[in-house]
Design an enzyme around this catalytic site. Structure first.
Site, PDB file in Angstrom:
ATOM      1  N   SER A   1      21.053  14.564  28.302  1.00 45.44           N
ATOM      2  CA  SER A   1      19.696  15.005  28.593  1.00 45.44           C
ATOM      3  C   SER A   1      19.061  14.107  29.661  1.00 45.44           C
ATOM      4  O   SER A   1      19.585  13.984  30.755  1.00 45.44           O
ATOM      5  CB  SER A   1      18.883  15.027  27.295  1.00 45.44           C
ATOM      6  OG  SER A   1      17.718  15.806  27.442  1.00 45.44           O
TER       7      SER A   1
ATOM      8  N   ASP B   1      20.953  21.798  25.496  1.00 45.63           N
ATOM      9  CA  ASP B   1      20.832  20.338  25.490  1.00 45.63           C
ATOM     10  C   ASP B   1      21.968  19.657  24.722  1.00 45.63           C
ATOM     11  O   ASP B   1      22.239  19.973  23.566  1.00 45.63           O
ATOM     12  CB  ASP B   1      19.490  19.987  24.838  1.00 45.63           C
ATOM     13  CG  ASP B   1      19.055  18.559  25.112  1.00 45.63           C
ATOM     14  OD1 ASP B   1      19.931  17.706  25.330  1.00 45.63           O
ATOM     15  OD2 ASP B   1      17.842  18.308  25.091  1.00 45.63           O
TER      16      ASP B   1
END
Length: 332
Positions: A95, A226
């Site tokens: 991320s 993610d």
């Protein structure tokens, strides 16, 4: 008186000297042993003159906008000569950590990275469209950030769509980006070994795709989101090199005071992942710098940060690194 002709004669023994082969071999062996010692001493002297950093592998967790704290941690590690960004062997990021990791792999100095963050208008890197939520399962396509990633890649490599194999050939650094496949429920490790021809920009975009905010990426009928959902802290990739590896973990505080919908939403996600990540965090405690503090006005979907807030995040990173160094090195 008769003089002998032999009185002034010098007799020279011109016979060949004799050598013991075993003795010669032993002498040569001793010389070679002495030579090896000299070389070792020379290497030690060079190592002392050019100090090697303790850590050459770096793991960067997710953390949304709080990932700015990573920079403060790294700055402190550099100042203490525990880390040298020009001597990195491997970087793994998730991320926000994937985004920062890319800058490090591309050769940006910590000063350049910090200047980039200070000059970045964070509220302009997203353009939410709440009409997308029903159709695309998110409110932000991530196009602005994706274009920013490709601009950065172009500035350093002259190749907008560079893949992992090409990036490794240019940098010599093993860069790993973590993503999650929502369709197969698998964690994906994008790097020059597993996904050599995969575009770096797409991998980073996948890795930052916070569910509920960014729309998933569809590739071949599979949805990708993610990386933090399945592995927010990929220290496991360096299980055999822990002595050379340092990780930074942006910790989420588990509280019941929800001021924003985003905090409530993330609390639910954290609840699902809590037991797994608690075990992981403790397993690698000796190699982990925990960043626990954050300004009150910072939450996961808030991209509108002024430089004072950025500075606080940076300073909290420095404080976390100082605590780690004190506990690990100063108390010994």
């Amino acid at each position: 008186m008769n003089n002998s002709n032999t009185d002034n004669i010098i007799i020279i023994n011109d016979s060949e000297p004799t050598y013991n082969l075993e003795d010669v071999i032993n002498e040569i062996g001793d010389l070679l042993e002495d030579f090896d010692k000299i070389i070792d001493q020379y290497k030690q002297t060079i190592d002392q003159m050019v100090k090697k950093p303790k850590y050459v592998n770096l793991v960067l967790s997710g953390g949304s906008i709080r990932g700015i704290s990573h920079i403060g941690v790294i700055k402190k590690l550099i100042d203490e000569e525990l880390l040298d960004l020009s001597k990195m062997k491997a970087v793994a990021g998730v991320s926000a950590g994937a985004m920062l990791g890319l800058l490090i792999v591309l050769g940006f100095t910590i000063g350049e990275i910090w200047d980039f963050i200070l000059n970045l208008d964070t509220k302009k890197i997203v353009d939410p469209d709440f009409m997308l939520i029903l159709e695309k399962c998110g409110v932000e396509r991530g196009r602005i950030i994706y274009d920013l990633i490709e601009d950065i890649l172009t500035s350093k490599t002259d190749t907008k769509h560079i893949n992992f194999k090409q990036l490794y050939e240019k940098t010599g650094i093993h860069f790993t980006v973590v993503g999650s496949c929502l369709t197969t429920k698998d964690v994906i490790y994008y790097d020059h070994i597993n996904t050599p021809t995969f575009k770096v920009s797409v991998a980073v975009r996948i890795s930052i795709g916070m569910p509920g905010f960014f729309t998933p990426i569809d590739i071949g009928g599979k949805k990708y989101i993610d990386g933090a959902v399945l592995n927010n802290y990929p220290m496991n990739l360096f299980a055999k090199e822990l002595d050379k590896t340092i990780g930074i973990l942006i910790c989420n505080e588990h509280n019941t005071n929800y001021k924003y919908f985003e905090e409530y939403f993330m609390a639910i996600i954290n609840l699902f992942m809590y037991n797994y990540f608690e075990k992981t965090c403790h397993q690698y405690a000796d190699n982990t710098i925990y960043v626990k503090k954050a300004p009150e006005n910072v939450f996961i979907f808030n991209f509108d940060l002024d430089n004072n807030t950025k500075m606080k995040l940076f300073e909290y990173g420095i404080e976390a690194a100082e605590e780690f160094i004190k506990n690990k090195f100063d108390n010994k």
